[in-house]
Design a protein around this motif. Structure first.
Motif: not given
Length: 393
Positions: A166-175
């Motif tokens: 599945x598609x998912x969301x993560x954050x790298x340095x708040x982005x």
């Protein structure tokens, strides 16, 4: 007394410290959103899982709207080398609110699955209140030790039937980063263990314990909180190993309702950003898109908990589906809403995720779970971290 400046440090959606002042302000903000009623009597409620997510919202809504008395149970860590958990600080703030409102509401910090906890809580109920009117069960735990066998069960976040990506969301340095997450197929043993952790067995044991000690008032009602969700998250959630546990929870409600003097429901709540849901692949992206579509029309846990209490107390007619479940999620599963979310889901890419999804809102909501990004809090000021657990009279 230990005061220090606390900044959000962590990895992914997990933070090492929580902010006491932020958690306290968050509870104040939630209580301010609840319009009080004037009940004929103050109901006695037992809330299992009262420190976070929907359990916290149900506790606050019950206190602020109907002036409930009773007991909240949760399992939190106090301050040591790190700060206490956010649930610890939220509980302290909720207890302070209850006291200021003139309510007698106690909080027990212990493993809800343990028989010793049930004994402690029921002793308290018998001594302080005589019996209970409502039991709200909202437990999210990765594992459970059955106190009667000593067996440890571990829940599994896996699919049933076939692997799924599945598609998912993560954050790298708040982005925001658009990622992919793949889940393996659960074995029969893993499904069974997940049901043991997240199904209805422990809920039943709480009702059994109350009944055996004759601590159920006439008209007793109990509700366990659950989730169905979208077809977009179905293969991971509702059709997966967690879904098997939720189905068991719903079957448990039907079995409990067959008993004399017990009215039992599952409450199907809508999507929200919680510490439990943010750990499930795909849910973060889905919730970000849902908020982008609905904006302020997306119902918060406190709004849904107000509706739950109104329906439990008879202020409003219960909104039941054909399976007898309370439905607080109709706003989420409206076909037009789901169609709009699916269109955004199909359209999202790494290049447009910051605008197609409400990623900034979601990241802020995750931080608020730990007491950060709360309006009205000075995060550059030192704050007291050694907050005591509320004492029981």
């Amino acid at each position: 007394m230990t005061e220090r400046v606390i900044k959000p440090v962590g990895r992914g959606f997990l933070f090492l410290d929580s902010h006491p002042a932020g958690c306290e302000q968050l509870v104040r903000d939630l209580t301010a959103q609840v319009e009080a009623r004037t009940p004929d009597k103050h109901p006695v409620a037992l809330v299992i899982g009262s420190s976070s997510g929907y359990g916290l919202a149900a506790t606050i809504a019950g206190l602020a709207r109907y002036g409930i008395d009773g007991v909240g149970v949760s399992f939190e860590k106090g301050p040591a080398r790190r700060t206490a958990t956010a649930g610890w600080y939220r509980t302290a703030a909720t207890a302070q609110y209850a006291e200021q409102a003139g309510r007698k509401f106690h909080f027990v910090n212990a493993d809800a699955f343990a028989d010793t906890t049930k004994d402690e809580v029921l002793d308290l109920v018998a001594k302080e209140f005589g019996a209970v009117d409502y039991l709200i069960y909202s437990v999210a735990a990765p594992r459970r030790v059955d106190p009667r066998t000593g067996t440890t069960y571990q829940s599994a976040l896996k699919t049933i039937g076939a692997p799924y990506t599945t598609k998912s969301i993560a954050f790298e340095d708040g982005e925001p980063q658009l990622t992919e997450a793949s889940l393996d197929v659960a074995t029969d043993e893993e499904i069974a263990e997940t049901v043991q952790v997240m199904g209805g067995e422990d809920w039943t044991r709480w009702v059994d314990a109350l009944a055996e000690r004759k601590l159920l008032n006439d008209g007793f009602s109990t509700v366990a909180l659950t989730y169905i969700g979208s077809e977009l998250t179905g293969p991971i959630y509702r059709q997966g190993s967690i879904g098997a546990a939720k189905a068991h929870l719903e079957q448990t409600a039907k079995e409990l309702s067959e008993r004399d003097g017990v009215r039992a429901f599952t409450s199907v709540n809508g999507a929200a950003v919680t510490q439990a849901s943010s750990a499930i692949p795909g849910i973060g992206l889905y919730v970000s898109l849902l908020h982008k579509v609905l904006g302020e029309k997306m119902q918060t846990p406190i709004q849904q908990s107000i509706a739950l209490w109104d329906q439990l107390t008879g202020e409003q007619t219960p909104d039941l589906d054909e399976d007898g479940r309370l439905r607080l999620d109709r706003w989420e599963l409206d076909p037009a809403v789901q169609a709009a979310v699916k269109e955004q889901w199909d359209a999202v890419t790494q290049d447009n995720i910051a605008t197609v999804a409400d990623a900034a809102w979601f990241f802020a909501e995750v931080r608020r779970l730990y007491g950060f990004d709360v309006d009205g809090v000075d995060y550059d000021a030192e704050t007291e971290v050694d907050v005591e657990w509320p004492t029981t009279a």
